[in-house]
Design a protein around this motif. Sequence first.
Motif, short mmCIF file in Angstrom:
data_model
loop_
_atom_site.label_atom_id
_atom_site.label_comp_id
_atom_site.label_asym_id
_atom_site.label_seq_id
_atom_site.Cartn_x
_atom_site.Cartn_y
_atom_site.Cartn_z
N TYR A 44 -78.84 128.78 -70.62
CA TYR A 44 -79.70 129.09 -71.76
C TYR A 44 -81.14 128.65 -71.51
CZ TYR A 44 -75.34 129.95 -74.32
OH TYR A 44 -74.12 130.43 -74.72
N MET A 45 -81.32 127.51 -70.87
CA MET A 45 -82.69 127.04 -70.67
C MET A 45 -83.45 127.93 -69.68
SD MET A 45 -82.61 123.63 -68.24
CE MET A 45 -81.56 122.65 -69.31
N ASN A 46 -82.72 128.71 -68.89
CA ASN A 46 -83.37 129.60 -67.92
C ASN A 46 -83.52 131.03 -68.41
OD1 ASN A 46 -83.98 128.14 -65.27
ND2 ASN A 46 -81.91 127.44 -65.71
N VAL A 47 -82.51 131.56 -69.12
CA VAL A 47 -82.58 132.97 -69.54
C VAL A 47 -83.29 133.16 -70.86
CG1 VAL A 47 -80.46 133.49 -68.28
CG2 VAL A 47 -80.33 133.01 -70.73
N GLY A 48 -83.39 132.12 -71.68
CA GLY A 48 -83.97 132.27 -73.02
C GLY A 48 -85.35 132.91 -73.06
N PRO A 49 -86.30 132.46 -72.23
CA PRO A 49 -87.65 133.03 -72.31
C PRO A 49 -87.78 134.41 -71.68
CG PRO A 49 -87.56 131.33 -70.61
CD PRO A 49 -86.25 131.30 -71.34
N MET A 50 -86.68 134.95 -71.14
CA MET A 50 -86.76 136.27 -70.53
C MET A 50 -86.71 137.39 -71.57
SD MET A 50 -84.36 135.77 -67.16
CE MET A 50 -84.78 134.53 -65.91
N TYR A 51 -86.39 137.06 -72.81
CA TYR A 51 -86.35 138.06 -73.87
C TYR A 51 -87.73 138.32 -74.44
CZ TYR A 51 -81.32 138.61 -74.14
OH TYR A 51 -80.02 138.93 -73.86
N MET A 52 -87.96 139.56 -74.87
CA MET A 52 -89.20 139.91 -75.56
C MET A 52 -89.07 139.68 -77.07
SD MET A 52 -90.36 143.40 -73.57
CE MET A 52 -91.77 143.57 -74.65
N GLU A 53 -87.86 139.91 -77.61
CA GLU A 53 -87.67 139.80 -79.05
C GLU A 53 -87.85 138.35 -79.50
OE1 GLU A 53 -85.21 143.22 -77.53
OE2 GLU A 53 -85.55 141.13 -76.95
#
Length: 401
Positions: A210-219
């Motif tokens: 989660y700490m790695n993929v979270g900021p990959m979203y635009m929404e």
Amino acid sequence: MAFNPLEHRGIPLDDQLRDWAELDVAPVDPDDADPYTKCRIITMNGIEVEAIMFSHHMARVCPDLAVKQQLARVRYIEAQQQKVVNWLLPGQASVLETTLSYEQVAVDLTGWVARQEPDPYLKQAYEFGLLEDFDHLYRYANLYEMIEHRKAEKIVDQLTEVMPGRPGHLQHRDPMDNVREPYDRTAAAPLSKLHALTIMSAEQQTMNFYMNVGPMYMEPIARRLYQEIGLVEEEHVTHYESLVDPGETWWERLVNHEYNECYLYYSFMQTETDPRIKGIWELHLNMELEHLRLACDLMRRHDGRDPESVLAPALPEPVTFEPNKRLVRDLLATQIDYTTLGTGYVQDMHERFERMQQRINAARPPQELVIDEHRDKFGDEYRLATDGPHPVESLRDKPAG
């Protein structure tokens, strides 16, 4: 007859190195794969990541060059295993779909461990965390429908229900209240040590993911939801890692890690429904048997103790992914309002807990906002209930503050 990994020789370490073609495994089919096959993949990825990082940490404090070199040789093979295991996940699955599988692991692996755990204090620790991961599955399922326009039953099938657990805004505690009492390494059942290491590793991988993929979203709502749940997962790692006795020596911990890998690969080899994936579990088990033998030799040489003195004489019953609906519903009905105080559990909010609530939930939390937005868009929240209504509807998604 129960399987004793100490009595079996695996593949010699010199024969374990794989070339690029052997590492290039085909992923499972995201539409046809058994949901629990994906759960087993995610679990073993977390176990292998923990094995790699533990070996690195041990090497950083080890002054013996020969030991560091042996750790490096085994660790490289563990890294190859981790690549094979994690690369079994399908690339066409979205991050959110993989997230739903991560939370299915958290619910049904922790649920199985809680049901098997012989120590009441450790059992309570697993039950406590379970209700929060169950709630995370519900929040992500609502996000999934909002931004991908699909329903979570596509991922979890009818195996795991989707409904509110412990309300999201109540999952934030003063950090000191996330630390539990450790088991006693001299008295704890070998099974309890394996349980603690397994759940700690699985939750740690979820936190890392989660700490790695979270900021990959635009929404914005997705970014915010991963940020909040990622912080709760940090609490969970603190909660579970504190169960392990810090008095265990590095050699004892190394042996426990390798024994646990044997246990889980053996378990999943017994229960896997996909013949190709079962073959990978069997191959990795035969590699881990050699890793365990090498770790046991190090313990005898450097710790002056026989590994049999700290390990189970045979593997326990296999870890099994199976529905835990009855357990979850019982916990919803009896423990949904639990929080922690010091190393124990209470049902009443206390000053430190309320102070944390006031600070971090001064603005409406993302776990609540995702449900607000889903209701605005669809008229209600998403749920998947197979055994009747939620057992405590009166506590349904209470607003913060």
